[in-house]
Design an enzyme around this catalytic site. Structure first.
Site, PDB file in Angstrom:
ATOM      1  N   GLY A   1       0.422  -1.499   0.113  1.00  0.00           N
ATOM      2  CA  GLY A   1       0.130   0.033   0.195  1.00  0.00           C
ATOM      3  C   GLY A   1       0.720   1.403  -0.139  1.00  0.00           C
TER       4      GLY A   1
ATOM      5  CD  GLU B   1       0.403  -9.338   1.112  1.00  0.00           C
ATOM      6  OE1 GLU B   1       0.312 -10.508   1.169  1.00  0.00           O
ATOM      7  OE2 GLU B   1      -0.541  -8.686   1.062  1.00  0.00           O
ATOM      8  N   PRO B   2       4.363  -4.982  -1.221  1.00  0.00           N
ATOM      9  CG  PRO B   2       6.325  -4.434  -1.682  1.00  0.00           C
ATOM     10  CD  PRO B   2       5.437  -5.217  -0.703  1.00  0.00           C
TER      11      PRO B   2
ATOM     12  NE  ARG C   1      -0.964   2.252  -5.943  1.00  0.00           N
ATOM     13  CZ  ARG C   1      -2.099   2.162  -6.383  1.00  0.00           C
ATOM     14  NH1 ARG C   1      -2.134   2.857  -7.727  1.00  0.00           N
ATOM     15  NH2 ARG C   1      -3.330   1.717  -6.143  1.00  0.00           N
TER      16      ARG C   1
ATOM     17  NE  ARG D   1      -4.625   2.614 -11.520  1.00  0.00           N
ATOM     18  CZ  ARG D   1      -4.162   3.923 -10.835  1.00  0.00           C
ATOM     19  NH1 ARG D   1      -3.382   4.938 -11.918  1.00  0.00           N
ATOM     20  NH2 ARG D   1      -4.449   4.290  -9.654  1.00  0.00           N
TER      21      ARG D   1
ATOM     22  CE1 TYR E   1      -9.885   1.268  -8.606  1.00  0.00           C
ATOM     23  CE2 TYR E   1      -7.894   1.632  -9.858  1.00  0.00           C
ATOM     24  CZ  TYR E   1      -8.857   0.934  -9.440  1.00  0.00           C
ATOM     25  OH  TYR E   1      -8.360  -0.295  -9.179  1.00  0.00           O
TER      26      TYR E   1
ATOM     27  CB  CYS F   1     -17.107   2.996 -29.497  1.00  0.00           C
ATOM     28  SG  CYS F   1     -16.131   3.000 -30.923  1.00  0.00           S
ATOM     29  CD  GLU F   2     -17.826   2.478 -23.058  1.00  0.00           C
ATOM     30  OE1 GLU F   2     -18.371   3.239 -22.348  1.00  0.00           O
ATOM     31  OE2 GLU F   2     -18.338   1.276 -23.434  1.00  0.00           O
TER      32      GLU F   2
HETATM   33  C1  LIG Z   1      -3.560  -5.093  -4.295  1.00  0.00           C
HETATM   34  C2  LIG Z   1      -2.987  -5.758  -3.145  1.00  0.00           C
HETATM   35  C3  LIG Z   1      -1.677  -5.409  -2.497  1.00  0.00           C
HETATM   36  C4  LIG Z   1      -0.933  -4.376  -3.384  1.00  0.00           C
HETATM   37  O1  LIG Z   1      -1.257  -3.288  -3.080  1.00  0.00           O
HETATM   38  P1  LIG Z   1      -0.506  -1.859  -3.636  1.00  0.00           P
HETATM   39  O2  LIG Z   1      -1.279  -0.768  -3.204  1.00  0.00           O
HETATM   40  O3  LIG Z   1      -0.033  -2.259  -5.102  1.00  0.00           O
HETATM   41  O4  LIG Z   1       1.013  -1.926  -2.950  1.00  0.00           O
HETATM   42  C5  LIG Z   1      -0.877  -6.154  -1.439  1.00  0.00           C
HETATM   43  N1  LIG Z   1      -1.705  -7.170  -0.879  1.00  0.00           N
HETATM   44  C6  LIG Z   1      -2.939  -7.435  -1.027  1.00  0.00           C
HETATM   45  C7  LIG Z   1      -3.741  -8.457  -0.289  1.00  0.00           C
HETATM   46  C8  LIG Z   1      -3.498  -6.825  -2.172  1.00  0.00           C
HETATM   47  O5  LIG Z   1      -4.870  -7.082  -2.498  1.00  0.00           O
END
Ligand SMILES: *Cc1c(COP(=O)(O)O)cnc(C)c1O
Length: 433
Positions: free
Chosen positions: A248, A290-291, A293, A330, A334, A362-363
């Site tokens: 995140g 768990e990065p 992005r 995106r 969002y 076509c949107e």
């Molecule tokens: C999407 C997700 C991530 C990665 O989030 P980022 O914002 O891309 O770092 C990590 N863990 C889980 C469970 C996710 O669904």
């Protein structure tokens, strides 16, 4: 510039990872995804070094591969010695085909099918991150049939609203993901997991949201999860060995986005966790992050050729490019912000043309960005560059309007190579009977 891998050369052309973007457009055609391999590796190392420094060799980085999933990404993860998250058979299969060891993979998803579970156990998946009880029973059953005892983490919903966009906030009690502490379901599923013969409960997982620029939510998440671990220790006599804090950290899409020092943030999270464990009388669990992005986003850029430039006097202006929501949905999903340049006119002084940059689908909603300022000389044949597209662009691309997906070209120390080929017209009809 929003990232250090973006520069302008003496010809006034935009460069990415030191390479002239207009030359790459000429060589590979457009639309084109570019990825800066060194930047990806540098980001992985930043996480890995910070995490092991703050929390010991037991701590692990898992790349959330949904952000950008193709064989070369899994090879890079393997070479850098990190784990990966997968959320589908397709991602797992890609990882395995790339030579990635499935024992180092964590299988997420709020709805794993029986087929997913069967295939993943067969291939020797390291862990399932189990979302709910129903799924837990299926994993126990299938693991039993295969004579295996399956490692799992339980996905817990801590009840935190990270104040990011609704669609990327996942830690609230009413989220579709995980089992909530507040409702008692988190404790219930822990109890159930501990009673299943073919399940090896290794610990807990939580993921609160995305695009965060400080560690507040990681502190909150760690606090709630460590207190939950402590509570479970007292109530069920079970001590979790692993705690996965999800992904995140944010990236810069525009100059207005802050820069985040990931290493310093992880150091602070580590300190927080050690203090909190001390206070609760817990041993520090093995931490996972768990990065997704923040590993790949600013390692990516999308290159287009400008087509129609439409001026509607008194209303608005449009600059159309030869891709759109088919390679980057995106904004449509969002309202995401992006920075856009005309790559062959970086030194053009008349940056005064206000327009919407739109795609060819076509949107009406096929918009890459609204309210963009470009050189007033912008015209057909110019090269447009959309920055920070390494995450959730290629991986969200579709064949809408039967538009072929662009190739992914990797850049590395002045070399360029194809990591994913451009789809051909033959590819488009590949599965048609
Ligand atoms: C999407 C997700 C991530 C990665 O989030 P980022 O914002 O891309 O770092 C990590 N863990 C889980 C469970 C996710 O669904």
């Amino acid at each position: 510039m929003i990232c250090e891998n973006i520069t302008v050369n003496e010809k006034g052309n935009l460069c990415f990872a030191g390479m002239d973007v207009t030359k790459l457009a000429a060589k590979y055609g457009t639309p084109l995804y570019l990825m800066d391999e060194n930047r990806i590796r540098q980001r992985i190392r930043t996480y890995k070094n910070a995490l092991t420094k703050a929390l010991g060799e037991e701590a692990k980085v898992l790349y959330a591969s949904k952000a950008a999933s193709f064989c070369q990404m899994y090879r890079i993860c393997k070479e850098e010695g990190i784990g990966v998250d997968v959320v589908s058979l397709g991602e797992l299969y890609t990882a395995i085909k790339a030579g990635f060891n499935p024992a180092e993979a964590y299988f997420h998803s709020n709805n794993k099918t029986d087929e997913d579970i069967d295939f993943a156990i067969e291939k020797g998946i390291g862990y399932f991150v189990v979302d709910n009880e129903e799924e837990l029973f299926v994993i126990d059953k299938i693991a039993g049939e295969k004579g295996k005892r399956q490692n799992i983490l339980l996905r817990i919903t801590p009840g935190i609203d990270p104040h990011t966009y609704e669609a990327v906030a996942t830690g609230k009690v009413d989220s579709k993901f995980g089992s909530a502490i507040e409702t008692g379901q988190a404790e219930q599923i822990t109890k159930t997991a501990l009673g299943l013969k073919n399940i090896n409960l290794c610990g807990f997982h939580t993921h609160i949201g995305s695009q965060m620029f400080d560690s507040e939510v990681f502190f909150d998440g760690a606090k709630i999860m460590l207190e939950f671990i402590s509570h479970i220790k007292n109530s069920l006599g079970y001590t979790a060995k692993e705690l996965d804090l999800g992904g995140g950290y944010g990236v810069r899409y525009t100059e207005n986005d802050p820069t985040i020092d990931i290493a310093a943030n992880i150091e602070a999270v580590g300190k927080y966790i050690r203090n909190k464990c001390n206070e609760l009388g817990l041993e520090v669990p093995s931490i996972r992050m768990e990065p997704g992005r923040s590993i790949v986003a600013d390692a990516g850029m999308t290159i287009y050729t400008v087509g129609t430039v439409k001026r509607i006097p008194g209303y608005k202006n449009y600059v159309s490019v030869d891709g759109g929501m088919s390679d980057n949905p995106r904004f449509a999903l969002y309202g995401s912000e992006y920075t856009i340049y005309i790559a062959n006119k970086m030194n053009d002084k008349g940056q005064t043309f206000n327009c919407s940059v739109v795609g060819r689908c076509c949107e009406s909603g096929d918009i890459i960005q609204e309210n963009v300022t470009l050189p007033s000389s912008v015209c057909r044949g110019d090269i447009a560059a959309v920055l920070t597209t390494g995450a959730y662009n290629y991986s969200m691309a579709s064949n809408y309007n039967r538009i072929a997906r662009p190739p992914v070209v990797m850049l590395n120390n002045g070399e360029d190579y194809v990591a994913v080929k451009r789809e051909s017209l033959e590819d488009i009809i590949r599965n048609d009977i």
